[in-house]
Structure formats: structure tokens, C-alpha cells
Design a protein around this motif. Sequence first.
Motif, PDB file in Angstrom:
ATOM      1  N   SER A  50       0.730  -1.335  -0.070  1.00 50.08           N
ATOM      2  CA  SER A  50      -0.069  -0.012  -0.099  1.00 50.08           C
ATOM      3  C   SER A  50       0.746   1.235   0.100  1.00 50.08           C
ATOM      4  O   SER A  50       0.262   2.487  -0.352  1.00 50.08           O
ATOM      5  CB  SER A  50      -0.848   0.074   1.259  1.00 50.08           C
ATOM      6  OG  SER A  50      -0.213   0.032   2.339  1.00 50.08           O
ATOM      7  N   VAL A  51       2.020   1.363   0.343  1.00 51.20           N
ATOM      8  CA  VAL A  51       3.127   2.282   0.362  1.00 51.20           C
ATOM      9  C   VAL A  51       3.855   2.532  -0.666  1.00 51.20           C
ATOM     10  O   VAL A  51       4.672   1.534  -0.856  1.00 51.20           O
ATOM     11  CB  VAL A  51       3.409   2.562   1.713  1.00 51.20           C
ATOM     12  CG1 VAL A  51       4.514   3.698   1.997  1.00 51.20           C
ATOM     13  CG2 VAL A  51       2.532   2.420   2.913  1.00 51.20           C
ATOM     14  N   GLU A  52       3.933   3.493  -1.312  1.00 50.90           N
ATOM     15  CA  GLU A  52       4.889   3.862  -2.472  1.00 50.90           C
ATOM     16  C   GLU A  52       6.359   4.283  -2.140  1.00 50.90           C
ATOM     17  O   GLU A  52       6.489   4.457  -0.781  1.00 50.90           O
ATOM     18  CB  GLU A  52       4.356   5.013  -3.309  1.00 50.90           C
ATOM     19  CG  GLU A  52       3.155   4.884  -4.141  1.00 50.90           C
ATOM     20  CD  GLU A  52       3.103   3.911  -4.932  1.00 50.90           C
ATOM     21  OE1 GLU A  52       4.181   3.560  -5.943  1.00 50.90           O
ATOM     22  OE2 GLU A  52       1.945   3.068  -5.272  1.00 50.90           O
ATOM     23  N   ASN A  53       7.335   3.759  -2.831  1.00 47.34           N
ATOM     24  CA  ASN A  53       8.464   3.846  -2.129  1.00 47.34           C
ATOM     25  C   ASN A  53       8.985   5.509  -1.977  1.00 47.34           C
ATOM     26  O   ASN A  53       9.678   5.758  -1.048  1.00 47.34           O
ATOM     27  CB  ASN A  53       9.713   3.628  -3.429  1.00 47.34           C
ATOM     28  CG  ASN A  53       9.746   2.156  -3.551  1.00 47.34           C
ATOM     29  OD1 ASN A  53       9.278   1.241  -2.742  1.00 47.34           O
ATOM     30  ND2 ASN A  53      10.190   1.707  -4.673  1.00 47.34           N
ATOM     31  N   VAL A 163      -2.121   1.546  13.507  1.00 45.21           N
ATOM     32  CA  VAL A 163      -2.842   2.522  12.794  1.00 45.21           C
ATOM     33  C   VAL A 163      -4.034   2.235  12.312  1.00 45.21           C
ATOM     34  O   VAL A 163      -5.025   2.865  12.185  1.00 45.21           O
ATOM     35  CB  VAL A 163      -1.821   3.420  11.844  1.00 45.21           C
ATOM     36  CG1 VAL A 163      -2.547   4.023  10.703  1.00 45.21           C
ATOM     37  CG2 VAL A 163      -0.616   3.942  12.452  1.00 45.21           C
ATOM     38  N   GLN A 164      -4.218   0.924  11.633  1.00 40.80           N
ATOM     39  CA  GLN A 164      -5.238   0.434  11.085  1.00 40.80           C
ATOM     40  C   GLN A 164      -6.391   0.349  12.101  1.00 40.80           C
ATOM     41  O   GLN A 164      -7.487   0.321  11.496  1.00 40.80           O
ATOM     42  CB  GLN A 164      -4.918  -0.939  10.310  1.00 40.80           C
ATOM     43  CG  GLN A 164      -3.899  -1.065   9.139  1.00 40.80           C
ATOM     44  CD  GLN A 164      -3.602  -2.238   8.651  1.00 40.80           C
ATOM     45  OE1 GLN A 164      -3.699  -3.317   9.389  1.00 40.80           O
ATOM     46  NE2 GLN A 164      -2.961  -2.261   7.321  1.00 40.80           N
ATOM     47  N   HIS A 165      -6.129   0.010  13.264  1.00 39.31           N
ATOM     48  CA  HIS A 165      -7.108  -0.097  14.138  1.00 39.31           C
ATOM     49  C   HIS A 165      -7.393   1.075  15.131  1.00 39.31           C
ATOM     50  O   HIS A 165      -8.002   1.174  16.038  1.00 39.31           O
ATOM     51  CB  HIS A 165      -6.781  -1.351  15.060  1.00 39.31           C
ATOM     52  CG  HIS A 165      -6.872  -2.655  14.215  1.00 39.31           C
ATOM     53  ND1 HIS A 165      -5.651  -3.363  13.874  1.00 39.31           N
ATOM     54  CD2 HIS A 165      -7.841  -3.453  14.178  1.00 39.31           C
ATOM     55  CE1 HIS A 165      -6.109  -4.438  13.091  1.00 39.31           C
ATOM     56  NE2 HIS A 165      -7.300  -4.466  13.429  1.00 39.31           N
ATOM     57  N   GLY A 166      -6.846   2.161  14.613  1.00 39.97           N
ATOM     58  CA  GLY A 166      -7.255   3.667  15.224  1.00 39.97           C
ATOM     59  C   GLY A 166      -6.453   3.721  16.521  1.00 39.97           C
ATOM     60  O   GLY A 166      -6.772   4.525  17.448  1.00 39.97           O
ATOM     61  N   VAL A 177       6.380  12.204  11.073  1.00 44.63           N
ATOM     62  CA  VAL A 177       5.974  11.174  10.502  1.00 44.63           C
ATOM     63  C   VAL A 177       4.443  10.486  10.528  1.00 44.63           C
ATOM     64  O   VAL A 177       3.842  10.356   9.814  1.00 44.63           O
ATOM     65  CB  VAL A 177       6.906   9.891  10.892  1.00 44.63           C
ATOM     66  CG1 VAL A 177       6.562   8.651  10.013  1.00 44.63           C
ATOM     67  CG2 VAL A 177       8.415  10.136  10.447  1.00 44.63           C
ATOM     68  N   ILE A 178       4.112  10.627  11.861  1.00 47.12           N
ATOM     69  CA  ILE A 178       2.664  10.514  12.297  1.00 47.12           C
ATOM     70  C   ILE A 178       1.790  11.300  11.469  1.00 47.12           C
ATOM     71  O   ILE A 178       0.871  11.021  10.801  1.00 47.12           O
ATOM     72  CB  ILE A 178       2.393  10.604  13.781  1.00 47.12           C
ATOM     73  CG1 ILE A 178       3.055   9.458  14.317  1.00 47.12           C
ATOM     74  CG2 ILE A 178       0.920  10.533  14.036  1.00 47.12           C
ATOM     75  CD1 ILE A 178       3.050   9.798  16.238  1.00 47.12           C
ATOM     76  N   GLU A 179       2.054  12.970  11.290  1.00 41.85           N
ATOM     77  CA  GLU A 179       1.361  13.685  10.595  1.00 41.85           C
ATOM     78  C   GLU A 179       1.279  13.188   9.095  1.00 41.85           C
ATOM     79  O   GLU A 179       0.220  13.316   8.523  1.00 41.85           O
ATOM     80  CB  GLU A 179       1.884  15.152  10.641  1.00 41.85           C
ATOM     81  CG  GLU A 179       1.827  15.633  12.084  1.00 41.85           C
ATOM     82  CD  GLU A 179       2.674  16.853  12.320  1.00 41.85           C
ATOM     83  OE1 GLU A 179       3.274  17.285  11.497  1.00 41.85           O
ATOM     84  OE2 GLU A 179       2.745  17.296  13.632  1.00 41.85           O
ATOM     85  N   HIS A 185      -2.992   9.381   4.327  1.00 40.45           N
ATOM     86  CA  HIS A 185      -3.823   8.372   4.435  1.00 40.45           C
ATOM     87  C   HIS A 185      -3.174   6.916   4.300  1.00 40.45           C
ATOM     88  O   HIS A 185      -3.788   6.237   3.608  1.00 40.45           O
ATOM     89  CB  HIS A 185      -5.084   8.515   3.623  1.00 40.45           C
ATOM     90  CG  HIS A 185      -6.006   9.783   3.739  1.00 40.45           C
ATOM     91  ND1 HIS A 185      -6.561  10.124   4.938  1.00 40.45           N
ATOM     92  CD2 HIS A 185      -5.734  10.939   2.955  1.00 40.45           C
ATOM     93  CE1 HIS A 185      -6.979  11.426   4.567  1.00 40.45           C
ATOM     94  NE2 HIS A 185      -6.499  11.913   3.595  1.00 40.45           N
ATOM     95  N   LEU A 186      -2.099   6.870   4.898  1.00 39.42           N
ATOM     96  CA  LEU A 186      -1.495   5.685   4.779  1.00 39.42           C
ATOM     97  C   LEU A 186      -1.682   4.375   5.671  1.00 39.42           C
ATOM     98  O   LEU A 186      -2.369   5.057   6.901  1.00 39.42           O
ATOM     99  CB  LEU A 186       0.165   5.923   4.865  1.00 39.42           C
ATOM    100  CG  LEU A 186       0.621   6.967   3.986  1.00 39.42           C
ATOM    101  CD1 LEU A 186       2.407   7.110   4.152  1.00 39.42           C
ATOM    102  CD2 LEU A 186       0.341   6.429   2.684  1.00 39.42           C
ATOM    103  N   TYR A 187      -1.699   3.493   5.477  1.00 40.39           N
ATOM    104  CA  TYR A 187      -1.968   2.111   6.358  1.00 40.39           C
ATOM    105  C   TYR A 187      -3.338   2.244   6.891  1.00 40.39           C
ATOM    106  O   TYR A 187      -3.773   1.911   7.761  1.00 40.39           O
ATOM    107  CB  TYR A 187      -0.946   2.317   7.516  1.00 40.39           C
ATOM    108  CG  TYR A 187       0.540   2.494   7.239  1.00 40.39           C
ATOM    109  CD1 TYR A 187       1.158   1.667   6.461  1.00 40.39           C
ATOM    110  CD2 TYR A 187       1.097   3.481   7.578  1.00 40.39           C
ATOM    111  CE1 TYR A 187       2.596   1.523   6.190  1.00 40.39           C
ATOM    112  CE2 TYR A 187       2.584   3.637   7.244  1.00 40.39           C
ATOM    113  CZ  TYR A 187       3.175   2.602   6.446  1.00 40.39           C
ATOM    114  OH  TYR A 187       4.348   2.805   6.247  1.00 40.39           O
ATOM    115  N   GLY A 188      -4.360   2.562   5.994  1.00 38.23           N
ATOM    116  CA  GLY A 188      -5.841   2.452   6.409  1.00 38.23           C
ATOM    117  C   GLY A 188      -6.121   3.555   7.417  1.00 38.23           C
ATOM    118  O   GLY A 188      -7.308   3.672   7.789  1.00 38.23           O
TER     119      GLY A 188
END
Length: 189
Positions: A50-53, A163-166, A177-179, A185-188
Amino acid sequence: MTKVGILGGTFDPPHYGHLLIANEVLSELNLDEIWFMPNQEPPHKKKSESVENNDRLQMLELSIEGNPAFKIEKIELERTGPSFTVDTMKILNERFSDHQFFFIIGADMIEYLPKWHKIDELIELVQFVGVERPEYSSKTDYPIVYVDIPAFEVSSSMIRNRVQHGKTVRYLLPERVIEFIREKHLYGT
């Protein structure tokens, strides 16, 4: 001679565990720099689809900003197919003949060393640096310099799952990085 530690990985996402390892090895072995080397396609595991280089690179840049000893080496992102360390180290040794390289691996990879592609050739090209991980054995017949790292149990897969589970990932990776993860909208998210 410039002494450079290389920390390879998917950095999907990069986290404080990566930074802690890099800083401890830099200090303990009195290295000049640490080069973070994102993999294109690691032969031993799949990277997140899901994440581009480019996103992984941007997160890595955000993670290391402010530390002049930390750099990013994109050599493995510039090649296609599996990234074999022996091929990478041949190229780096040719490009930087005035450098001595130290390849940083965790105990999980120490156990796996006998299965590394052309390992006998590789140990002639680079000095391995092993860092402990409690659930793995660090015993090996290969020449390894060991560096003790304070225990900090965090992994990229654990962060992606949180992240996926909030769930919160504060204090697991840099705030910038979190921002970035939220903005893209990475990792769901």
C-alpha cells in the motif's frame, strides 16, 4: 577513512527503534555516519503493497532530519528485483573506496546469515554489526561485532496494525511521520 554504518530495511514506516539502533551503533563504534538504506524488494520478506517508495523515502527523511550524521542511501531503490546485499556492497565499495562499511543487522538476521545470498563473499566486503533481539539467538560462526541496544520493542508491522485499528502510535515514531501518515492516509487511516 570514513566509517559508515548501513541500516537496511523497508522502513514501512521508519520508527524510533530504527533511530535508536542507528544512534547507538554510531556512538558505540565511533562511526562517522549512518546510512539508512530502504529496500526495493527484500528477498526474505514482502514489503507493504500500500505504500509507495516515495512515501517511505519521505517518512525516512522526516525521521532523520536534524541529525547530520544520518543520511539516506537510495541504491537499492534504484534497482529492480530482489535486493541482495552482496550486490549492493560491491557497488558501494566501488563507488566509495575510501569508506569502511558496517552493515547493521538484528538477531533475527544473524540467525538467517547462513541463508544469505553469497554470504561467504559478502563477509569479505563488509563488517557485520549485530544488535540483540530477545526472542532470537545471536550465536553464529560468522564474524560479527556486537552492540548492546536498550530494549525498545517496536516494529513497523506493529505500527501499521495499530494505525489500521485507530490506536495511538505516539512515542513510537516521530510526530512529523505520524502527521505524514495521516495527511497521506497511509496504512488504512
